[in-house]
Design a protein around this motif. Structure first.
Motif, PDB file in Angstrom:
ATOM      1  N   PRO A 111      22.258 -10.522  29.949  1.00 42.18           N
ATOM      2  CA  PRO A 111      23.378 -10.318  30.875  1.00 42.18           C
ATOM      3  C   PRO A 111      24.523  -9.561  30.203  1.00 42.18           C
ATOM      4  O   PRO A 111      24.507  -9.310  28.992  1.00 42.18           O
ATOM      5  N   CYS A 112      25.505  -9.208  30.990  1.00 40.63           N
ATOM      6  CA  CYS A 112      26.674  -8.473  30.477  1.00 40.63           C
ATOM      7  C   CYS A 112      27.607  -9.451  29.769  1.00 40.63           C
ATOM      8  O   CYS A 112      28.526 -10.011  30.377  1.00 40.63           O
ATOM      9  N   LEU A 113      27.370  -9.656  28.498  1.00 36.05           N
ATOM     10  CA  LEU A 113      28.127 -10.650  27.740  1.00 36.05           C
ATOM     11  C   LEU A 113      29.533 -10.188  27.400  1.00 36.05           C
ATOM     12  O   LEU A 113      30.411 -11.011  27.126  1.00 36.05           O
ATOM     13  N   ASP A 114      29.764  -8.882  27.384  1.00 34.17           N
ATOM     14  CA  ASP A 114      31.071  -8.342  27.003  1.00 34.17           C
ATOM     15  C   ASP A 114      31.871  -7.823  28.192  1.00 34.17           C
ATOM     16  O   ASP A 114      32.846  -7.088  28.024  1.00 34.17           O
ATOM     17  N   GLY A 115      31.453  -8.186  29.403  1.00 37.65           N
ATOM     18  CA  GLY A 115      32.180  -7.723  30.579  1.00 37.65           C
ATOM     19  C   GLY A 115      31.554  -6.483  31.194  1.00 37.65           C
ATOM     20  O   GLY A 115      30.418  -6.111  30.865  1.00 37.65           O
ATOM     21  N   TRP A 116      32.308  -5.841  32.060  1.00 39.32           N
ATOM     22  CA  TRP A 116      31.780  -4.710  32.820  1.00 39.32           C
ATOM     23  C   TRP A 116      32.737  -3.517  32.738  1.00 39.32           C
ATOM     24  O   TRP A 116      33.935  -3.666  32.491  1.00 39.32           O
ATOM     25  N   THR A 117      32.167  -2.355  32.961  1.00 40.47           N
ATOM     26  CA  THR A 117      32.945  -1.119  33.098  1.00 40.47           C
ATOM     27  C   THR A 117      32.841  -0.667  34.552  1.00 40.47           C
ATOM     28  O   THR A 117      31.739  -0.588  35.097  1.00 40.47           O
ATOM     29  N   TYR A 118      33.985  -0.363  35.171  1.00 43.52           N
ATOM     30  CA  TYR A 118      34.022  -0.051  36.590  1.00 43.52           C
ATOM     31  C   TYR A 118      34.377   1.413  36.816  1.00 43.52           C
ATOM     32  O   TYR A 118      35.087   2.042  36.012  1.00 43.52           O
ATOM     33  N   ASP A 119      33.881   1.913  37.929  1.00 39.07           N
ATOM     34  CA  ASP A 119      34.221   3.264  38.364  1.00 39.07           C
ATOM     35  C   ASP A 119      35.540   3.200  39.142  1.00 39.07           C
ATOM     36  O   ASP A 119      35.607   2.589  40.210  1.00 39.07           O
ATOM     37  N   HIS A 120      36.576   3.828  38.595  1.00 40.44           N
ATOM     38  CA  HIS A 120      37.894   3.786  39.213  1.00 40.44           C
ATOM     39  C   HIS A 120      38.212   5.059  39.991  1.00 40.44           C
ATOM     40  O   HIS A 120      39.388   5.302  40.306  1.00 40.44           O
ATOM     41  N   SER A 121      37.212   5.832  40.337  1.00 35.25           N
ATOM     42  CA  SER A 121      37.463   7.079  41.052  1.00 35.25           C
ATOM     43  C   SER A 121      37.886   6.841  42.499  1.00 35.25           C
ATOM     44  O   SER A 121      38.591   7.660  43.088  1.00 35.25           O
ATOM     45  N   ALA A 148      36.860  -4.593  47.485  1.00 41.49           N
ATOM     46  CA  ALA A 148      35.745  -3.650  47.417  1.00 41.49           C
ATOM     47  C   ALA A 148      35.057  -3.735  46.056  1.00 41.49           C
ATOM     48  O   ALA A 148      35.707  -3.963  45.023  1.00 41.49           O
ATOM     49  N   ILE A 149      33.733  -3.567  46.059  1.00 39.91           N
ATOM     50  CA  ILE A 149      32.950  -3.630  44.818  1.00 39.91           C
ATOM     51  C   ILE A 149      32.609  -2.211  44.384  1.00 39.91           C
ATOM     52  O   ILE A 149      31.751  -1.562  44.978  1.00 39.91           O
ATOM     53  N   PRO A 150      33.275  -1.686  43.371  1.00 36.35           N
ATOM     54  CA  PRO A 150      32.980  -0.323  42.928  1.00 36.35           C
ATOM     55  C   PRO A 150      31.699  -0.282  42.088  1.00 36.35           C
ATOM     56  O   PRO A 150      31.153  -1.330  41.704  1.00 36.35           O
ATOM     57  N   ASP A 151      31.216   0.919  41.821  1.00 38.04           N
ATOM     58  CA  ASP A 151      30.080   1.059  40.906  1.00 38.04           C
ATOM     59  C   ASP A 151      30.469   0.497  39.545  1.00 38.04           C
ATOM     60  O   ASP A 151      31.596   0.709  39.068  1.00 38.04           O
ATOM     61  N   HIS A 152      29.519  -0.186  38.918  1.00 38.61           N
ATOM     62  CA  HIS A 152      29.839  -0.821  37.641  1.00 38.61           C
ATOM     63  C   HIS A 152      28.568  -0.977  36.812  1.00 38.61           C
ATOM     64  O   HIS A 152      27.447  -0.874  37.316  1.00 38.61           O
TER      65      HIS A 152
END
Length: 485
Positions: free
Chosen positions: A115-125, A43-47
């Protein structure tokens, strides 16, 4: 034929067949989860792009500012049309002016982004972990998720091409035993896959194992069960498949970590491995391969389990062995693929029905493997897709008993095609209508699956049945009388 008569006397509808059917139904509960697993494990969460200011709020200014997370996102990431932060782009430079309430955050078309050079932050809810968050399969790498699904389907394809040959060569039981053990080991390893490539290889092998189980388990059940029970077994198996899919939606909601979810589905296969090791081989296969003595022991074991001890301990086994050897000799020739091609009736049946099944599966699974498009609550969607099958399959039982196979299959395919075509022209925001149409597609596909299983069982039986079709049943009856069975 002789073997059918012998099976009637040792029991073709007794405790042994009941136990195998129950085992088959329980196994189907697990099998139903494999295909839809990646709706949740992938699944692809919000990010959004990782924002360094959230980790160190003093990184770009010399004084401490008490800013909220929303404010830091506003100055770091452009806002999308849905009034949420862009998922794949960020500002090249921090836009402090957006802290002013008089400045619109949507007037950012001329600002430099990257672009997102440092990676992504994901919603883990919703999900604490998925393979997407594990290996950052988003934005430019989002297509890798579909590569994993394609690899999974490829495992089915390759295994289905060779499964029949291995089954006829080595037997139903060894293939089932090895496949259950392989799934338990490979599934456990898959839960701790170190990288995405290794994960795809394991998913390929897992699908190959599942394909072997799906093909051989019903053969093992049907070959020693009275034909009058086949329709009931097919429906019960279909119901367990639907219940398994519905229950998996609830299980995925409880187990939000993909590692745990994968492991929970893999471990029960070790139990099935032990059970199948204890169970006997198919009598029909043993006879066709000339293993008459082992077939006799299996028949005696079936009779004993079915409560017919007098037959199980019958001392006139020499006549039984003699007759089964005759049957084995008459069916000992090996089946070759050219025998299927030469026979015009079988060739036409197999080719036509293969095309029909491919079309139905291709159209339905294309949506089934991406249920997020049917609504935001994928857990509820999955439960509904499983539950809707239950009344349809109960209805299918009566259809199979009272309606011809061909019109039933044609109507179900027409429904699948019509509803799927309508969804193409519906806007993505119309989640409720899209979900209702696909529930109808899923129900029609469930009916198609049950009817097509019976149809193929009747028109393309196992090689063993084809070989034995010319054996005189009267000879079997005479033989039973002489052996006292």
């Amino acid at each position: 034929m002789a073997l059918d008569e012998i099976l009637r006397h040792v029991g073709d509808s007794g405790r042994f067949q009941l136990a195998r059917t129950v085992l088959y139904i329980i196994l189907t509960l697990l099998l139903s989860c494999h295909d839809i697993m990646e709706n949740f494990t992938a699944a692809i969460p919000d990010h959004h792009c990782r924002v360094n200011l959230l980790d160190n709020p003093r990184s770009e200014i010399n004084i401490t500012i008490n800013l909220t997370t929303e404010a830091l996102l506003k100055v770091s990431i452009p806002m999308g049309p849905n009034q949420k932060p862009e998922q794949c782009r960020r500002f090249r430079h921090t836009q402090w002016q957006f802290l002013d309430s008089n400045v619109s955050v949507f007037n950012n078309t001329k600002l430099e982004t990257e672009p997102c050079l440092d990676g992504w932050t994901y919603d883990h809810s919703v999900f604490t972990s998925t393979i997407v968050t594990e290996w950052d399969l988003v934005c430019d790498f989002q297509s890798f998720k579909y590569y994993a699904q394609a690899t999974t389907m490829a495992g089915y394809l390759v295994a289905s091409l060779v499964c029949g040959f291995f089954s006829d060569r080595f037997g139903r039981k060894p293939l089932l035993v090895c496949s259950c053990l392989a799934y338990g080991i490979l599934g456990s390893c898959c839960a701790f896959a170190p990288n995405f490539s290794f994960y795809c290889v394991l998913r390929f092998l897992l699908s190959a194992s599942i394909s072997n189980i799906v093909i051989n388990c019903p053969i093992l059940v049907f070959e020693e069960t009275s034909p009058k029970w086949h329709s009931r077994i097919i429906i019960l198996n279909g119901l367990s498949f639907s219940i398994g899919q519905a229950g998996f939606g609830g299980l995925a909601y409880v187990l939000s970590d993909w590692h745990i979810l994968q492991l929970v589905l893999a471990l029960p296969y070790f139990i099935f491995f032990i059970v199948f090791c204890w169970g006997p081989e198919s009598v029909r296969w043993l006879i066709s391969t000339g293993k008459t003595e082992q077939a006799i022991k299996t028949l005696q074991r079936i009779a004993f389990i079915n409560g017919k001890k007098d037959i199980a301990y019958n001392q006139t086994t020499e006549a039984l062995q003699s007759k089964l050897k005759e049957d084995g000799n008459s069916t000992s020739k090996h089946f070759r693929i050219k025998d299927l091609i030469i026979n015009p009736m079988m060739r036409r049946t197999v080719l036509c029905f293969s095309c029909v099944i491919f079309t139905a599966v291709f159209g339905t699974f294309g949506i089934l493997l991406d249920i997020k498009n049917l609504g935001n609550n994928i857990f509820l969607n999955q439960i509904l897709l499983g539950v809707v099958d239950i009344p349809i399959k109960l209805l299918t039982y009566f259809i199979m008993r009272n309606v011809n196979r061909r019109p039933s299959i044609a109507f179900s395919l027409l429904t699948i095609g019509s509803c799927t075509t309508i969804t193409i022209f519906l806007a993505e925001e119309m989640h409720v209508l899209r979900l209702m149409l696909f529930l109808l597609v899923k129900g029609s596909f469930a009916a198609f699956g049950c009817i097509s299983t019976a149809y193929t069982q009747e028109h393309t039986p196992t090689v063993l049945r084809l070989m034995n079709k010319n054996i005189n049943e009267k000879e079997g009856e005479d033989f039973l009388e002489t052996t006292g069975c």
